[in-house]
Design a protein around this motif. Structure first.
Motif, mmCIF file in Angstrom:
data_model
loop_
_atom_site.group_PDB
_atom_site.id
_atom_site.type_symbol
_atom_site.label_atom_id
_atom_site.label_comp_id
_atom_site.label_asym_id
_atom_site.label_seq_id
_atom_site.Cartn_x
_atom_site.Cartn_y
_atom_site.Cartn_z
ATOM 1 N N LEU A 294 62.918 -10.698 -16.338
ATOM 2 C CA LEU A 294 62.623 -12.128 -15.023
ATOM 3 C C LEU A 294 61.198 -12.042 -15.312
ATOM 4 N N VAL A 295 61.169 -12.953 -15.529
ATOM 5 C CA VAL A 295 59.077 -13.435 -15.430
ATOM 6 C C VAL A 295 58.600 -13.624 -14.909
ATOM 7 N N MET A 296 57.519 -13.980 -14.219
ATOM 8 C CA MET A 296 57.115 -14.645 -12.755
ATOM 9 C C MET A 296 55.918 -14.344 -12.973
ATOM 10 N N THR A 297 55.285 -15.303 -12.930
ATOM 11 C CA THR A 297 53.663 -15.515 -12.213
ATOM 12 C C THR A 297 53.048 -15.996 -10.978
ATOM 13 N N PRO A 298 52.173 -15.588 -10.414
ATOM 14 C CA PRO A 298 51.860 -15.690 -8.984
ATOM 15 C C PRO A 298 51.602 -17.017 -8.108
ATOM 16 N N HIS A 299 52.347 -17.886 -8.342
ATOM 17 C CA HIS A 299 52.339 -19.225 -8.464
ATOM 18 C C HIS A 299 50.817 -20.382 -8.100
ATOM 19 N N LEU A 300 51.291 -20.227 -10.067
ATOM 20 C CA LEU A 300 49.712 -20.361 -10.269
ATOM 21 C C LEU A 300 49.682 -21.790 -11.143
ATOM 22 N N ALA A 301 51.352 -22.394 -11.295
ATOM 23 C CA ALA A 301 51.150 -23.274 -12.178
ATOM 24 C C ALA A 301 50.465 -24.423 -12.627
ATOM 25 N N GLY A 302 50.281 -24.711 -11.495
ATOM 26 C CA GLY A 302 48.999 -26.191 -11.320
ATOM 27 C C GLY A 302 47.462 -25.654 -11.167
ATOM 28 N N ALA A 303 46.997 -24.284 -11.785
ATOM 29 C CA ALA A 303 46.177 -24.075 -11.565
ATOM 30 C C ALA A 303 45.576 -23.648 -13.306
ATOM 31 N N SER A 304 44.355 -25.332 -12.928
ATOM 32 C CA SER A 304 43.542 -24.774 -13.950
ATOM 33 C C SER A 304 41.950 -26.081 -13.639
ATOM 34 N N LYS A 305 41.236 -25.830 -14.510
ATOM 35 C CA LYS A 305 39.885 -26.379 -13.630
ATOM 36 C C LYS A 305 40.330 -28.137 -13.613
ATOM 37 N N GLU A 306 40.754 -28.531 -14.765
ATOM 38 C CA GLU A 306 41.285 -29.919 -14.734
ATOM 39 C C GLU A 306 41.761 -30.260 -13.941
ATOM 40 N N THR A 307 42.641 -29.047 -12.891
ATOM 41 C CA THR A 307 43.450 -30.223 -11.669
ATOM 42 C C THR A 307 42.366 -29.764 -10.410
ATOM 43 N N ALA A 308 41.410 -28.812 -9.905
ATOM 44 C CA ALA A 308 40.559 -28.818 -9.574
ATOM 45 C C ALA A 308 39.429 -30.239 -9.240
ATOM 46 N N MET A 309 39.062 -30.537 -10.677
ATOM 47 C CA MET A 309 38.153 -31.318 -10.658
ATOM 48 C C MET A 309 39.509 -32.968 -10.574
ATOM 49 N N LYS A 310 40.373 -33.150 -10.992
ATOM 50 C CA LYS A 310 41.190 -34.038 -11.102
ATOM 51 C C LYS A 310 41.145 -33.900 -8.979
ATOM 52 N N ALA A 311 42.085 -33.112 -8.995
ATOM 53 C CA ALA A 311 41.912 -33.005 -6.729
ATOM 54 C C ALA A 311 40.826 -33.841 -6.143
ATOM 55 N N ALA A 312 39.594 -33.239 -6.740
ATOM 56 C CA ALA A 312 38.479 -33.637 -5.859
ATOM 57 C C ALA A 312 38.515 -35.627 -6.116
ATOM 58 N N ALA A 313 38.463 -35.534 -7.664
ATOM 59 C CA ALA A 313 37.984 -37.311 -7.878
ATOM 60 C C ALA A 313 38.842 -37.912 -7.231
ATOM 61 N N ILE A 314 40.463 -36.951 -6.663
ATOM 62 C CA ILE A 314 41.358 -38.125 -5.790
ATOM 63 C C ILE A 314 41.011 -38.305 -4.932
ATOM 64 N N VAL A 315 40.565 -37.201 -3.928
ATOM 65 C CA VAL A 315 40.330 -38.019 -2.408
ATOM 66 C C VAL A 315 38.732 -38.402 -2.831
ATOM 67 N N ALA A 316 37.759 -38.180 -3.183
ATOM 68 C CA ALA A 316 36.505 -39.230 -3.141
ATOM 69 C C ALA A 316 37.067 -40.747 -3.311
ATOM 70 N N ALA A 317 38.290 -40.996 -4.301
ATOM 71 C CA ALA A 317 38.220 -42.252 -4.547
ATOM 72 C C ALA A 317 38.722 -42.636 -2.422
ATOM 73 N N ASP A 318 39.431 -42.328 -2.827
ATOM 74 C CA ASP A 318 40.294 -42.857 -1.417
ATOM 75 C C ASP A 318 38.987 -42.986 -0.141
ATOM 76 N N VAL A 319 37.936 -41.608 -0.081
ATOM 77 C CA VAL A 319 36.770 -41.476 0.987
ATOM 78 C C VAL A 319 35.932 -42.885 0.542
ATOM 79 N N ALA A 320 35.703 -42.752 -0.777
ATOM 80 C CA ALA A 320 34.961 -44.146 -1.125
ATOM 81 C C ALA A 320 35.771 -45.561 -0.789
ATOM 82 N N ARG A 321 37.368 -45.937 -0.582
ATOM 83 C CA ARG A 321 37.980 -47.074 -0.375
ATOM 84 C C ARG A 321 38.421 -47.508 0.936
ATOM 85 N N TYR A 322 37.832 -46.247 1.747
ATOM 86 C CA TYR A 322 37.780 -45.913 3.704
ATOM 87 C C TYR A 322 36.520 -46.516 3.546
ATOM 88 N N VAL A 323 35.131 -46.494 2.743
ATOM 89 C CA VAL A 323 33.694 -46.596 3.130
ATOM 90 C C VAL A 323 33.722 -48.585 2.820
#
Length: 335
Positions: A294-323
């Motif tokens: 059994l191979v295990m990793t500690p819930h980090l499949a989605g962990a990449s630098k690009e994921t963090a940057m995309k996450a920030a960009a997606i929410v910022a885009a919705d803040v812009a729509r709200y404004v």
């Protein structure tokens, strides 16, 4: 008019990423205050009535005073927080699902909740392939033994080697943003791909029993819902071919882990790989810690630098729509 924003980032989706994305996307003046949450250095958990959140209700209430918009990943939007934050109107969760937000209470308070679908699709798909190959080629086990000074030539014996992806069938349970990417990657390996997903119309979409019976590799990509909870149990694993490999980088609730350990102990499964578990962190004494192959990793499949940057960009885009007075793109509580 200046928009008052709280950036409640953490050590993955950092405040610096959130603030840079907001400044790039949102028109007008911003008054941004910061709160840094302890995740992932400290695990998330249940906070009040919400799941998978950092336990910072008191700090969040104080930081939200006078704030209209909050961008975060792990902050707990509980009824208590909402009651103490009358100026809050938009709560943006930079993850694939806003499980850390009480959507009913938010709707009653007039607070829109958004999320960031697809932010980690590429990272999770790539991790899934890595886990599939690691389990099939015994990479973690052989590395650990080599690092301990042990050269195991018997891993090359016929009974110990695993199958190839090329020419074999891989079954994907779920065909959303992640599953569909995994399918495209697998085609590059020369594998035949089957899919089980009642919500899409694609070639090779079959019933779950047929997928399990025909697939030498099975990878889970469904969301955890009342319908999918426990969908892969003892009977389903037994229906897989002897010597097959099972991967779960989706949600721990999809899989019966005792049945998984039984199948690995008996040798029915050649191997398995999991990034998610029924209890996180895995408790001491769990069978998962001693089950072979059994191979295990500690819930980090989605962990990449690009994921963090995309996450920030997606929410910022919705803040812009709200404004701008436009409908937000990823509203979780349309009621």
């Amino acid at each position: 008019m200046t928009l008052k924003v709280l950036a409640a980032g953490d050590h993955f989706v950092r405040n610096s990423l959130l603030i840079d994305a907001l400044k790039s996307a949102v028109p007008g003046e911003l008054d941004v205050r910061e709160l840094t949450l302890p995740w992932p250095v400290e695990p998330f958990g249940r906070v009040g009535e919400v799941d998978e959140a950092s336990d910072v209700e008191d700090e969040l209430i104080e930081a939200l005073r006078g704030v209209e918009v909050c961008v975060t990943q792990m902050a707990p939007l509980t009824k208590r927080v909402l009651d103490a934050s009358p100026e809050l109107r938009l709560f943006c969760v930079s993850r694939g699902g806003p499980v850390n937000a009480n959507l009913e209470a938010a709707s009653e308070a007039g607070v829109k909740v958004t999320f960031a679908p697809g932010r980690n699709a590429v990272a999770t798909a790539e991790h899934t392939l890595a886990m599939l190959l690691a389990a099939t080629r015994r990479i973690p086990q052989t590395h650990a033994e080599l690092a301990a000074g042990v050269w195991r030539g018997d891993y090359y014996t016929y009974d110990r080697v695993g199958p190839e992806l090329e020419g074999n069938t891989v079954g994907l349970v779920g065909y959303g943003a992640i599953g569909s990417r995994v399918a495209r990657m697998l085609e590059g390996f020369g594998a035949t791909v089957l899919v089980h997903d009642p919500y899409v119309d694609v070639p090779g979409n079959v019933g779950l029993p047929e997928l399990l019976e025909r697939s030498l590799f099975v990878s889970l990509h469904a969301r955890a819902t009342p319908e999918t909870t426990g969908m892969i149990g003892k009977a389903e694993i037994a229906a897989m071919p002897a010597g097959s490999v099972l991967v779960n980088c989706a949600r721990g609730a999809l899989l019966d882990y005792d049945a998984l350990c039984d199948a690995l102990d008996s040798g029915h499964l050649f191997g398995a790989a999991c990034d998610v578990f029924p209890d996180e962190p895995i408790p001491p004494g769990s069978r998962l810690l001693t089950t072979p192959n059994l191979v295990m990793t500690p819930h980090l499949a989605g962990a990449s630098k690009e994921t963090a940057m995309k996450a920030a960009a997606i929410v910022a885009a919705d803040v812009a729509r709200y404004v701008r007075g436009e409908p937000v793109a990823h509203l979780a509580n349309p009621s």
